[in-house]
Design an enzyme around this catalytic site. Structure first.
Site, mmCIF file in Angstrom:
data_model
loop_
_atom_site.group_PDB
_atom_site.id
_atom_site.type_symbol
_atom_site.label_atom_id
_atom_site.label_comp_id
_atom_site.label_asym_id
_atom_site.label_seq_id
_atom_site.Cartn_x
_atom_site.Cartn_y
_atom_site.Cartn_z
ATOM 1 N N GLY A 53 0.833 -1.193 0.000
ATOM 2 C CA GLY A 53 0.000 0.000 0.000
ATOM 3 C C GLY A 53 0.864 1.237 0.000
ATOM 4 N N GLN A 58 3.005 10.207 0.489
ATOM 5 C CA GLN A 58 4.300 9.556 0.690
ATOM 6 C C GLN A 58 5.276 9.862 -0.439
ATOM 7 O OE1 GLN A 58 2.377 5.563 1.820
ATOM 8 N NE2 GLN A 58 4.357 5.543 2.843
ATOM 9 N N CYS A 103 6.209 0.619 7.472
ATOM 10 C CA CYS A 103 5.811 1.684 6.552
ATOM 11 C C CYS A 103 6.984 2.042 5.643
ATOM 12 C CB CYS A 103 5.378 2.906 7.349
ATOM 13 S SG CYS A 103 4.818 4.291 6.356
ATOM 14 N N LEU A 104 6.671 2.301 4.383
ATOM 15 C CA LEU A 104 7.700 2.711 3.432
ATOM 16 C C LEU A 104 8.325 4.054 3.829
ATOM 17 C CD1 LEU A 104 5.837 1.788 0.111
ATOM 18 C CD2 LEU A 104 7.567 0.444 1.331
ATOM 19 N N GLU A 146 -3.132 3.380 5.288
ATOM 20 C CA GLU A 146 -2.987 4.335 4.187
ATOM 21 C C GLU A 146 -3.911 5.538 4.356
ATOM 22 O OE1 GLU A 146 -0.375 4.051 2.564
ATOM 23 O OE2 GLU A 146 0.016 1.937 2.962
#
Length: 169
Positions: A53, A58, A103-104, A146
């Site tokens: 996601g 981001q 989380c990215l 998200e």
């Protein structure tokens, strides 16, 4: 592909970048440009290790857009396939579940976070049509994660206990 055809992938913003803390405005312009933006957001997610996601903020886009794809996840969930969602709103939730999240934008950490076990969410598709779906398990967790990004919230803000925040190996 020649050099002029090369697609430049946006970088994923990392905490503590303040752009991750902004509340995003709604998407109001639907059409081919939005579809192309979703395709680019999807490509960034797929290029990232373990990405299931991603939210537009981001990568520095301040719009209420998320991409989710849990089809290849081994975690149990009701899988709705590839989701490109504009202006998503959680309409109802059921139950609570504690689960590990990463989380990215916070790549070095994982933590236990409490989320709803299942949910009903409404959203606009790329054409501006309002749709609704039910989600459970891991996919429901990803949707909630998200959606938080769209409101400037990171999973580290929802950590149950500081001792549950651990450095990713």
């Amino acid at each position: 592909m020649n050099m002029s055809d090369e697609v430049i992938m946006p970088d994923i913003l990392k905490h503590p970048d303040e752009r991750l803390r902004q509340v995003c405005p709604d998407v109001t312009d639907f059409g081919s440009d939005l579809e192309a933006r979703f395709a680019q957001l999807d490509a960034v997610m797929r290029a990232a290790p373990g990405g299931v996601g991603i939210a537009a903020p981001q990568i520095g886009w301040q719009q209420r857009m998320i991409v989710i794809d849990c089809r290849e996840s081994l975690r149990p969930c009701k899988n709705n396939g590839l989701l490109w969602m504009s202006n998503p709103v959680i309409e109802s939730v059921e139950g609570k579940a504690l689960g590990r999240e990463g989380c990215l934008s916070v790549p070095d950490w994982v933590a236990m976070v409490e989320r709803a076990r299942s949910l009903q969410v409404s959203y606009d598709d790329v054409h501006g049509d309002r749709l609704s779906l039910e989600s459970t398990g891991f996919e429901a967790r990803v949707i909630q994660h998200e959606l938080d990004h769209l409101d400037g919230i990171l999973f580290i803000d929802r950590v149950v206990s500081a001792r549950d925040l651990v450095r990713r190996m």
